[in-house]
Write a protein that holds these residues in place. Structure first.
Motif, PDB file in Angstrom:
ATOM      1  N   GLY A  24       0.931  -0.727  -0.039  1.00 32.09           N
ATOM      2  CA  GLY A  24       0.562   0.057  -0.332  1.00 32.09           C
ATOM      3  C   GLY A  24       0.693   1.147   0.221  1.00 32.09           C
ATOM      4  O   GLY A  24       1.957   1.330  -0.370  1.00 32.09           O
ATOM      5  N   ALA A  25       0.635   2.925  -0.411  1.00 38.10           N
ATOM      6  CA  ALA A  25       0.553   3.670  -0.290  1.00 38.10           C
ATOM      7  C   ALA A  25       1.832   3.841   1.735  1.00 38.10           C
ATOM      8  O   ALA A  25       1.377   4.558   2.669  1.00 38.10           O
ATOM      9  N   GLY A  26       2.694   3.255   1.399  1.00 38.89           N
ATOM     10  CA  GLY A  26       3.718   2.895   3.163  1.00 38.89           C
ATOM     11  C   GLY A  26       4.601   1.856   3.312  1.00 38.89           C
ATOM     12  O   GLY A  26       5.259   1.526   3.886  1.00 38.89           O
ATOM     13  N   GLY A  27       3.914   1.296   2.902  1.00 43.26           N
ATOM     14  CA  GLY A  27       3.925  -0.377   3.368  1.00 43.26           C
ATOM     15  C   GLY A  27       3.496  -1.315   2.676  1.00 43.26           C
ATOM     16  O   GLY A  27       2.003  -1.248   1.659  1.00 43.26           O
ATOM     17  N   MET A  28       3.873  -3.221   3.718  1.00 41.48           N
ATOM     18  CA  MET A  28       2.875  -3.623   3.380  1.00 41.48           C
ATOM     19  C   MET A  28       1.815  -4.053   3.691  1.00 41.48           C
ATOM     20  O   MET A  28       1.206  -3.851   4.815  1.00 41.48           O
ATOM     21  N   ILE A  29       0.107  -4.685   2.871  1.00 39.90           N
ATOM     22  CA  ILE A  29      -0.658  -4.323   3.070  1.00 39.90           C
ATOM     23  C   ILE A  29      -1.457  -6.281   3.268  1.00 39.90           C
ATOM     24  O   ILE A  29      -2.299  -6.259   3.720  1.00 39.90           O
ATOM     25  N   GLY A  30      -0.696  -6.413   2.560  1.00 41.31           N
ATOM     26  CA  GLY A  30      -0.730  -8.018   2.322  1.00 41.31           C
ATOM     27  C   GLY A  30      -1.049  -8.689   0.986  1.00 41.31           C
ATOM     28  O   GLY A  30       0.431  -8.741   0.332  1.00 41.31           O
ATOM     29  N   ARG A  31      -1.230 -10.044   0.096  1.00 43.42           N
ATOM     30  CA  ARG A  31      -0.658 -10.813  -1.059  1.00 43.42           C
ATOM     31  C   ARG A  31      -2.074 -11.015  -1.475  1.00 43.42           C
ATOM     32  O   ARG A  31      -3.381 -11.139  -1.154  1.00 43.42           O
ATOM     33  N   ILE A  32      -1.916 -11.723  -2.955  1.00 44.70           N
ATOM     34  CA  ILE A  32      -2.699 -11.847  -3.810  1.00 44.70           C
ATOM     35  C   ILE A  32      -3.455 -13.460  -3.010  1.00 44.70           C
ATOM     36  O   ILE A  32      -2.639 -14.503  -2.549  1.00 44.70           O
ATOM     37  N   SER A  33      -4.780 -13.517  -2.840  1.00 48.57           N
ATOM     38  CA  SER A  33      -5.231 -14.862  -2.633  1.00 48.57           C
ATOM     39  C   SER A  33      -5.502 -15.233  -3.838  1.00 48.57           C
ATOM     40  O   SER A  33      -6.335 -16.540  -3.747  1.00 48.57           O
ATOM     41  N   GLU A  34      -6.517 -14.689  -5.010  1.00 50.54           N
ATOM     42  CA  GLU A  34      -7.452 -15.655  -5.796  1.00 50.54           C
ATOM     43  C   GLU A  34      -7.217 -14.946  -7.026  1.00 50.54           C
ATOM     44  O   GLU A  34      -7.465 -13.360  -6.834  1.00 50.54           O
ATOM     45  N   VAL A  35      -6.583 -15.462  -7.800  1.00 46.84           N
ATOM     46  CA  VAL A  35      -6.906 -14.589  -9.300  1.00 46.84           C
ATOM     47  C   VAL A  35      -7.597 -14.653 -10.276  1.00 46.84           C
ATOM     48  O   VAL A  35      -7.642 -15.746 -10.820  1.00 46.84           O
ATOM     49  N   ASP A  36      -7.943 -13.989 -11.026  1.00 47.12           N
ATOM     50  CA  ASP A  36      -9.114 -13.542 -12.469  1.00 47.12           C
ATOM     51  C   ASP A  36      -8.244 -13.846 -13.557  1.00 47.12           C
ATOM     52  O   ASP A  36      -6.967 -12.812 -13.523  1.00 47.12           O
ATOM     53  N   THR A  37      -8.472 -13.044 -14.411  1.00 50.61           N
ATOM     54  CA  THR A  37      -7.985 -12.059 -16.018  1.00 50.61           C
ATOM     55  C   THR A  37      -8.006 -10.941 -15.715  1.00 50.61           C
ATOM     56  O   THR A  37      -7.000 -11.004 -15.859  1.00 50.61           O
ATOM     57  N   THR A  38      -9.100 -10.120 -14.996  1.00 53.71           N
ATOM     58  CA  THR A  38      -8.556  -8.693 -15.211  1.00 53.71           C
ATOM     59  C   THR A  38      -8.750  -8.449 -14.121  1.00 53.71           C
ATOM     60  O   THR A  38      -9.317  -7.062 -12.968  1.00 53.71           O
ATOM     61  N   SER A  39      -8.446  -9.162 -12.672  1.00 53.69           N
ATOM     62  CA  SER A  39      -9.320  -8.723 -10.959  1.00 53.69           C
ATOM     63  C   SER A  39      -8.843  -9.675 -10.328  1.00 53.69           C
ATOM     64  O   SER A  39      -8.288 -11.076 -10.734  1.00 53.69           O
ATOM     65  N   ALA A  40      -7.947  -9.323  -9.252  1.00 52.79           N
ATOM     66  CA  ALA A  40      -7.715 -10.337  -7.932  1.00 52.79           C
ATOM     67  C   ALA A  40      -8.315  -9.905  -6.934  1.00 52.79           C
ATOM     68  O   ALA A  40      -8.339  -8.547  -6.677  1.00 52.79           O
ATOM     69  N   LYS A  41      -8.274 -11.225  -5.953  1.00 48.51           N
ATOM     70  CA  LYS A  41      -8.298 -10.902  -4.375  1.00 48.51           C
ATOM     71  C   LYS A  41      -7.527 -10.784  -4.223  1.00 48.51           C
ATOM     72  O   LYS A  41      -5.873 -11.126  -3.892  1.00 48.51           O
ATOM     73  N   VAL A  42      -7.312  -9.618  -2.152  1.00 51.41           N
ATOM     74  CA  VAL A  42      -5.927  -9.577  -1.706  1.00 51.41           C
ATOM     75  C   VAL A  42      -6.385  -9.831  -0.025  1.00 51.41           C
ATOM     76  O   VAL A  42      -7.208  -9.451   0.043  1.00 51.41           O
ATOM     77  N   GLU A  43      -5.569 -10.722   0.068  1.00 46.81           N
ATOM     78  CA  GLU A  43      -5.915 -11.537   1.536  1.00 46.81           C
ATOM     79  C   GLU A  43      -4.600 -10.255   2.054  1.00 46.81           C
ATOM     80  O   GLU A  43      -3.607 -10.160   2.490  1.00 46.81           O
ATOM     81  N   LEU A  44      -5.879  -9.551   2.910  1.00 46.29           N
ATOM     82  CA  LEU A  44      -4.899  -8.430   3.880  1.00 46.29           C
ATOM     83  C   LEU A  44      -4.515  -8.777   5.140  1.00 46.29           C
ATOM     84  O   LEU A  44      -4.263 -10.042   6.239  1.00 46.29           O
ATOM     85  N   LEU A  45      -3.157  -8.346   5.619  1.00 44.44           N
ATOM     86  CA  LEU A  45      -2.740  -8.457   7.105  1.00 44.44           C
ATOM     87  C   LEU A  45      -3.530  -8.637   8.307  1.00 44.44           C
ATOM     88  O   LEU A  45      -2.822  -8.998   9.241  1.00 44.44           O
ATOM     89  N   SER A  46      -4.518  -7.554   7.855  1.00 43.61           N
ATOM     90  CA  SER A  46      -5.001  -7.177   8.785  1.00 43.61           C
ATOM     91  C   SER A  46      -6.374  -7.921   8.704  1.00 43.61           C
ATOM     92  O   SER A  46      -7.494  -8.357  10.010  1.00 43.61           O
ATOM     93  N   ASP A  47      -6.176  -9.434   8.372  1.00 42.86           N
ATOM     94  CA  ASP A  47      -7.558 -10.321   8.062  1.00 42.86           C
ATOM     95  C   ASP A  47      -7.353 -11.291  10.096  1.00 42.86           C
ATOM     96  O   ASP A  47      -5.749 -12.077   9.611  1.00 42.86           O
ATOM     97  N   ASN A  48      -8.131 -10.830  10.309  1.00 46.22           N
ATOM     98  CA  ASN A  48      -8.525 -11.836  12.045  1.00 46.22           C
ATOM     99  C   ASN A  48      -9.243 -13.685  11.985  1.00 46.22           C
ATOM    100  O   ASN A  48      -9.723 -13.944  12.634  1.00 46.22           O
ATOM    101  N   SER A  49     -10.107 -13.534  10.626  1.00 49.77           N
ATOM    102  CA  SER A  49      -9.827 -14.794  10.104  1.00 49.77           C
ATOM    103  C   SER A  49      -8.959 -16.021  10.726  1.00 49.77           C
ATOM    104  O   SER A  49      -8.399 -16.187  10.463  1.00 49.77           O
ATOM    105  N   GLN A  50     -10.423 -17.417  11.183  1.00 49.61           N
ATOM    106  CA  GLN A  50      -9.279 -18.963  11.350  1.00 49.61           C
ATOM    107  C   GLN A  50      -8.767 -19.162  10.383  1.00 49.61           C
ATOM    108  O   GLN A  50      -7.860 -19.348  10.747  1.00 49.61           O
TER     109      GLN A  50
END
Length: 283
Positions: free
Chosen positions: A156-182
């Motif tokens: 992000g603007a200043g540091g790391m925020i997460g990593r790619i968790s799922e990729v489609d052709t024109t979009s992608a989901k980012v798993e955030l470092l702030s994710d508290n899920s199990q």
């Protein structure tokens, strides 16, 4: 009978004409002489003035009312035009503020590009973020056609925020470092003190009330103080090492002094992420 009525009308008309001529004659003489007008002349003049006022007053009232209504409609139309201009200015100001904010974020992304020398950078905009999992993930407008793959680091603007968790052709989901899920993959991070000594651990959770990253169950006795920088450690081989995460806010000892918990102020405001940069390893 009809002739009699006609004769009377003719007589009345002649009398009116004679009176009118007499009033005009005596009026002209009065204006040219210093003598006071005769009583009949004054009465005739007063009656003429009164009749004139009676006739002209309604006309003036109607004219004044018309002018007032015209001015009122002009003021209303001018007010409408001014309101439209105010609304346009407000919309322009909001758009300008958004563009300025995005411009600042992009400038910060350019600084990140210079730090990741072993990676090529793909900049992307955040296009979706669900309120139900606001702190867990977001969606960006770049996908596999831009070279993105799963597990790539996202800055992000200043540091790391997460990593790619799922990729489609024109979009992608980012798993955030702030994710508290199990099911979230924990990020391996590292604290480096002023003596260049390090303390490794993982992100245990994200404290949303304090907006802090929590690194718990630290058994190392290495001294850690507020202000020490926190980066990714690279342990596990998923995330590259050296990506800035934030800085230490405080260190809390456990009840028995066996472990410590480190609270970290993130380098990025996770509630406000308009653009991101994806780090693609160079082959």
């Amino acid at each position: 009978m009809k002739k009699l009525l006609t004769s009377r009308r003719l007589v009345v008309l002649v009398v009116v004409v004679m009176v009118t001529v007499g009033v005009i004659t005596f009026s002209s003489r009065t204006r040219t002489s210093q003598e006071k007008p005769a009583l009949p002349m004054r009465i005739a003049s007063d009656v003429s003035t009164w009749v004139s006022e009676v006739v002209t007053s309604p006309v003036k009232a109607v004219g004044n009312t018309y002018n007032a209504m015209t001015q009122m409609f002009d003021v209303y139309e001018e007010n409408e035009r001014l309101n439209k201009k105010v609304n346009q200015l407000a919309a322009t100001q909001v758009q300008l503020q958004n563009e300025q904010h995005e411009n600042k974020a992009l400038k910060k992304q350019l600084k990140i590009d210079k730090t990741l020398t072993d990676y090529s950078i793909v900049n992307a905009a955040v296009i979706a973020r669900s309120p139900s999992n606001w702190q867990s993930q977001l969606i960006i407008n770049r996908g596999s056609n831009a070279g993105l793959k799963k597990s790539m680091s996202v800055m992000g603007a200043g540091g790391m925020i997460g990593r790619i968790s799922e990729v489609d052709t024109t979009s992608a989901k980012v798993e955030l470092l702030s994710d508290n899920s199990q099911t979230a993959d924990r990020f391996a991070i590292r604290v480096t003190n002023k003596n260049n000594q390090t303390v490794d651990g993982i992100v245990a959770k994200f404290d949303q009330t304090k907006n802090q990253i929590v690194m718990s169950k630290i058994t190392s006795k290495t001294e850690v103080k507020p202000g020490d920088p926190v980066t990714t450690s690279g342990l596990g081989g998923i995330t590259p090492s050296g990506l800035y995460v934030g800085k230490v806010n405080k260190v809390v000892e456990s009840d028995y002094g066996l472990t410590r918990t480190i609270y970290i102020d993130p380098a990025v405001d996770y509630n406000n992420i308009p653009v991101v940069s994806v780090a693609i390893p160079e082959s």
